[in-house]
Design an enzyme around this catalytic site. Structure first.
Site: not given
Ligand code: BES
Ligand code: MN
Ligand code: ZN
Length: 503
Positions: A278, A352
């Site tokens: 990130k 996920r």
């Protein structure tokens, strides 16, 4: 219960504050004249002059200076027009009362319950909103300053002024208390820094909850996850020094473990993004990447308190997403618990993966209906902003029933489409069954849709709470930080399902 409850009249009211609802059409409420007369101050004049505000959510604090009462202060709560006042606005108005009470460091209050009644909202519902609003609104984020902000004065004593059935009023307030306390607990978990809440600690919390409410609990550690072949959560965990956990709670309402609703939460205690790292700014706030897990735990707390007649399983996949020589990488191919293989295209699409194994495990453990909750994508924020939870589903009837519960709690949920074309893109890979990051266009749908591959035909709802789990600034029902979103909606949904089953 934290709070002592009793019934009072105007004459015996004796708390530090007396809470009164005021609206444009004030004279309609019963005992208004008696109230004005007993307390003697020119209240009606002040309303007329605007010194006491009646607009929605306006709070007016006025000292009591008549000598025939021990009450020290009025808090007038603006209700706007009683004909159009909604339960949501009433709850939010009480949120402001909560903030006022904590500023005043109040430990006792009297609520003139009947002054909050409207055509649509009976007093027994108004007290639910009162408890929820006041307790959520007064919530404080714990800090670690050397002069800490630990609450020094807490609300300890609540009593009600009412002509209504007092048992109903007290029961309503207690339900609101149960809901709000669970939300606040969830907030506290979300607000904990990553160095203070790892997966093992999150699991400890779940064990404590299970002991308190008699849930069945199972905590799988790293060795057990390896044995079971949970390659997805293990891949995310590979770069970490901290062990992962798969946490399972079962609330058994009926003899047979059937017709089970499953709540599955993302419990990423810190998300660096892994090698698909990130940005500096994007890293800040990622302690909150376990908001889904907090929602599941909060809802289980309410279920443990209220004991609805519905079987519930909560599954939380927990790890952090870190970088090291051992970390998983783009191009890796992993095998999930379900057997499906996944080509990793982006290590920041880790939620996920964790949920793929958690959802498959929930199914194996008997879930017949699934709701997964996750701070899953920045995409949902782009699509819906910070005040709407994004949803996907494979079952319209199931989703519609859930939506009803969310309308009752005032937690906004909006469904996005999941098309065959979206599924094709999730299934596109030269080397595996699925890929974990098909692209950035509409990527909230790819994130949730990926989880749907593991739900299969089981009725399923995906809730992306990336925008709603953490408030960027103070709001009506709470401070900046973890919101505890979906705690109330999940529990309300279970209560509604239990009611339906009884019919
Ligand atoms: N935890 C993040 C999503 C997130 C973003 C939560 C902002 C709260 C605030 C998630 O794991 C993530 O990194 N999502 C990526 C997915 C992408 C790489 C496909 C995103 O949304 O950018
Ligand atoms: Mn991520
Ligand atoms: Zn994440």
């Amino acid at each position: 219960m934290l709070i002592d409850k009793s019934v009072k009249s105007f004459e015996s009211a004796d708390a530090e504050v007396l809470i009164v609802g005021v609206s444009k059409n004030q004279n309609n409420i019963s005992n208004w004249d008696k109230f004005v007369e007993f307390f003697g101050q020119p209240i009606e004049q002040w309303i007329k002059d605007g010194d006491i505000q009646t607009s929605e959510k306006a709070i007016t604090k006025i000292p009591v200076f008549t000598s025939n009462t021990k009450v020290k202060r009025f808090i007038f709560v603006g209700l706007g027009n009683r004909k159009t006042l909604t339960p949501e606005v009433l709850r939010e108005a009480f949120g402001h009362v909560g903030k006022a009470l904590s500023k005043l460091k109040v430990s006792s209050m009297n609520i003139w319950v009947d002054s909050f009644e409207t055509d649509e909202i009976p007093a027994s519902d108004a007290v639910i909103m009162a408890a929820e609003g006041i307790l959520m609104g007064s919530y404080k984020v714990e800090n670690y300053k050397t002069t800490s902000n630990a609450v020094d004065v807490a609300l300890e004593n609540v009593s009600f002024i009412t002509d209504k059935d007092i048992d109903e009023i007290v029961a309503g307030f207690e339900v609101g208390e149960i809901y709000a306390s669970a939300v606040n607990e969830a907030r506290t978990l979300i607000n904990k820094p990553g160095n203070m809440l790892n997966s093992a600690k999150l699991a400890d919390y779940a064990v404590e909850l299970a002991e308190q409410y008699g849930f069945e609990v199972e905590i799988l550690d790293k060795a057990q996850l390896e044995e079971l072949g949970m390659g997805a959560i293990l891949a995310v965990n590979k770069g970490s020094k901290e062990e992962p956990r798969m946490i399972t709670l079962k609330y058994k309402a009926t003899e047979k473990w059937e017709d089970v609703i499953g709540f599955v939460g993302k419990g990423v205690t810190f998300d660096t993004g892994g090698y698909s790292i990130k940005s500096k700014a994007g890293l800040v706030g990622m302690k909150g990447d376990m908001g889904g897990a907090a929602a599941v735990l909060g809802a289980m707390r309410i279920i443990g308190e209220l004991r609805p007649n519905k079987n519930v399983i909560g599954v939380i996949g927990s790890t952090d997403n870190m970088i090291s020589g051992d970390a998983f990488k783009p191009d890796d191919v992993i095998t999930t618990f379900s057997g499906k293989t996944v080509e990793i295209l982006n290590t920041d699409a880790e939620g996920r993966l964790v949920l793929a194994d958690a959802v498959a495990y929930a199914k194996q453990q008997g879930a017949n209906y699934l709701i997964d909750l996750a701070t899953l994508t920045g995409g949902v924020i782009t699509a819906l902003g910070y005040d709407k939870t994004g949803a996907l589903t494979n079952n319209k009837a199931f989703f519609d029933a859930f939506l009803e519960a969310s309308i009752e709690t005032g937690e906004f949920v909006w469904q996005l489409p999941l098309t065959e074309n979206d599924k094709k893109r999730i299934r596109k890979s030269d080397v595996a069954d699925l890929n974990n990051s098909p692209g950035r266009d509409g990527h909230m749908i790819f994130g949730g849709g990926f989880i749907g591959e593991f739900a299969g035909d089981t009725p399923w709802i995906h809730l992306d709470i990336a925008g709603t789990s953490d408030a960027l600034s103070e709001y009506d029902l709470g401070p900046k930080g973890g919101t505890g979103v979906m705690v109330r909606t999940l529990a309300t949904f279970v209560e509604r399902l239990a009611q339906e089953d009884l019919k």
